[in-house]
Write a protein that holds these residues in place. Sequence first.
Motif, short mmCIF file in Angstrom:
data_model
loop_
_atom_site.label_atom_id
_atom_site.label_comp_id
_atom_site.label_asym_id
_atom_site.label_seq_id
_atom_site.Cartn_x
_atom_site.Cartn_y
_atom_site.Cartn_z
N LEU A 63 0.69 -0.68 -0.50
CA LEU A 63 0.34 0.35 0.07
C LEU A 63 0.74 1.72 -0.03
N MET A 64 2.29 1.41 0.57
CA MET A 64 3.39 2.14 0.27
C MET A 64 3.78 2.35 -1.29
N SER A 65 3.45 1.34 -1.34
CA SER A 65 4.40 1.10 -3.25
C SER A 65 3.09 1.75 -3.74
N GLY A 66 2.33 1.68 -3.62
CA GLY A 66 0.96 2.10 -4.76
C GLY A 66 0.22 0.39 -5.27
N GLY A 67 1.18 -0.10 -4.89
CA GLY A 67 0.32 -1.95 -5.38
C GLY A 67 -1.03 -2.34 -5.25
N ARG A 68 -1.49 -2.72 -5.39
CA ARG A 68 -2.74 -3.69 -4.97
C ARG A 68 -2.61 -5.28 -4.79
N LEU A 69 -3.44 -5.09 -3.52
CA LEU A 69 -3.77 -6.19 -2.71
C LEU A 69 -4.93 -7.08 -2.77
N LEU A 70 -3.99 -8.26 -2.67
CA LEU A 70 -5.00 -9.45 -2.84
C LEU A 70 -5.65 -10.26 -2.10
N MET A 71 -6.42 -10.21 -1.13
CA MET A 71 -6.34 -10.78 0.21
C MET A 71 -7.38 -11.91 0.04
N ARG A 72 -6.34 -13.34 0.56
CA ARG A 72 -7.26 -14.26 1.22
C ARG A 72 -8.64 -13.83 1.58
N GLY A 73 -9.33 -15.15 1.04
CA GLY A 73 -10.70 -14.56 2.36
C GLY A 73 -10.60 -15.56 3.28
N SER A 74 -12.01 -15.53 3.78
CA SER A 74 -11.83 -16.19 5.73
C SER A 74 -11.60 -17.49 5.35
N ASP A 75 -11.66 -18.34 3.61
CA ASP A 75 -11.40 -19.55 3.78
C ASP A 75 -10.26 -20.10 3.93
N ASN A 76 -10.48 -21.42 4.08
CA ASN A 76 -8.82 -22.00 4.06
C ASN A 76 -8.09 -22.51 1.92
N TRP A 77 -7.35 -21.99 1.80
CA TRP A 77 -6.75 -21.91 0.45
C TRP A 77 -5.77 -23.39 0.01
N SER A 78 -6.02 -24.62 -0.80
CA SER A 78 -5.48 -25.49 -0.82
C SER A 78 -4.22 -25.98 -1.74
N PRO A 79 -2.86 -26.24 -1.28
CA PRO A 79 -1.82 -25.61 -2.42
C PRO A 79 -2.15 -25.73 -3.92
N SER A 80 -2.69 -26.35 -4.76
CA SER A 80 -3.47 -26.35 -5.61
C SER A 80 -4.64 -24.76 -5.84
N ARG A 81 -4.97 -24.34 -4.77
CA ARG A 81 -5.69 -23.19 -5.28
C ARG A 81 -4.81 -22.09 -5.43
N VAL A 82 -3.37 -22.43 -4.29
CA VAL A 82 -2.52 -21.24 -3.87
C VAL A 82 -2.58 -20.75 -5.31
N LEU A 83 -1.50 -22.09 -6.19
CA LEU A 83 -1.14 -21.85 -7.71
C LEU A 83 -2.28 -20.98 -8.42
N ALA A 84 -3.25 -21.42 -8.29
CA ALA A 84 -4.10 -21.07 -9.28
C ALA A 84 -4.80 -19.62 -8.96
N GLU A 85 -4.49 -19.43 -7.58
CA GLU A 85 -5.00 -17.84 -7.61
C GLU A 85 -4.21 -16.92 -8.24
N ILE A 86 -2.57 -17.34 -7.82
CA ILE A 86 -1.84 -16.47 -8.05
C ILE A 86 -1.59 -16.14 -9.91
N ARG A 87 -1.90 -17.40 -10.64
CA ARG A 87 -2.36 -17.41 -11.57
C ARG A 87 -3.68 -16.52 -11.92
N GLU A 88 -4.30 -16.32 -12.18
CA GLU A 88 -5.61 -16.39 -12.28
C GLU A 88 -5.11 -14.42 -11.82
N GLN A 89 -5.56 -14.37 -10.85
CA GLN A 89 -5.99 -13.24 -10.12
C GLN A 89 -3.94 -12.55 -10.69
N LYS A 90 -3.50 -12.70 -11.50
CA LYS A 90 -1.52 -12.44 -12.12
C LYS A 90 -1.09 -11.59 -10.33
N ILE A 91 -0.92 -12.16 -9.37
CA ILE A 91 -0.19 -12.32 -8.63
C ILE A 91 1.44 -12.10 -9.34
N THR A 92 1.56 -10.94 -8.33
CA THR A 92 3.61 -10.86 -8.63
C THR A 92 3.89 -10.82 -7.28
#
Length: 321
Positions: A214-243
């Motif tokens: 937030l100090m750098s002007g980037g975008r914060l993508l928060m995990r919601g309250s549900d737990n993420w599986s390892p495969s979902r972590v990978l999918a979210e990074i890819r689909e949400q274009k996380i850097t």
Amino acid sequence: MPYADDVAVHQLVEERAARSPLAVAVSCDGQSLTYDQLNARANQLARHLMNHGVTAGRLVAVCMERGVDMMVALLGVLKAGAGYAPLDADYPAERLNFMMRDIRASLLITHSHLRERLDNVGPVPQVLIDHDWSAISAHDSADLPPQAGPDDLAYIIYTSGSTGTPKGVMIQHRSLSNRLQEMARRYELTSEDRTLQFASISFDAAAEQIFPTLMSGGRLLMRGSDNWSPSRVLAEIREQKITVAELTPALWEQVIPHLDSGKEFGGQFRLMVLGGEQVSPVSVNAWFQRTSVPIYNTYGPTEATITATSCYIEKAEEKVL
């Protein structure tokens, strides 16, 4: 390195909001706030808290579901001059009661649907950020003058303690600002970055995931309250274009085999940060057999303000520092 650590973290976020008001600051479960919206709402909440007697040196407990309102709450507490004390609503009632008594919270920020879980925390005034928002939003949304100084409390984080008794660690604004300016520099964060916010705010690593972006002007993508599986972590990074992402080594090790399925992070992903546990050279070697994304291996006790040491790894190593 010299930093302007007399300037608090929330002031650095204010400066970024003034420069990039329409850029998206935070997203979670389909909800988003621009920098202008996030800053304005935090200013309104700060004034609401101050009307309830919140001042520098006081502690405000924050017990909320993960989401954009959580970011409003953290910034609002800091802008009001107080320190925040994050509580996990899933903690046992005995632990919540102990922490509330120990910090002598002047106020509790929560959601309406969490009130039943918090019925036994004692007679502490509560702000229900969803139910009370009409009153909160009536306040002025302009930036406030600084309400706390560099040596005032920014937050208190509870660790398990070596004896098993929760121990509150108090961190001042100067320490937090210095450390997070360094992390923003070290991770080379810019307004083009999209950072995964994964950790619970009950852990100090969350601050390192939230504020440098937030100090750098980037975008914060928060995990919601549900737990993420390892495969979902990978999918979210890819689909949400996380850097940039920060994970515990235990979860990171579970992600590695999923790279064998032909799925990848995406070309935008540029940095993995690990912290909280020892990193195995075997896992590092397995990682670099599958991807060239570099790693920052970090370590730091809560008392040292999140991260005390870091090691940049860009290839297989016989020994991981």
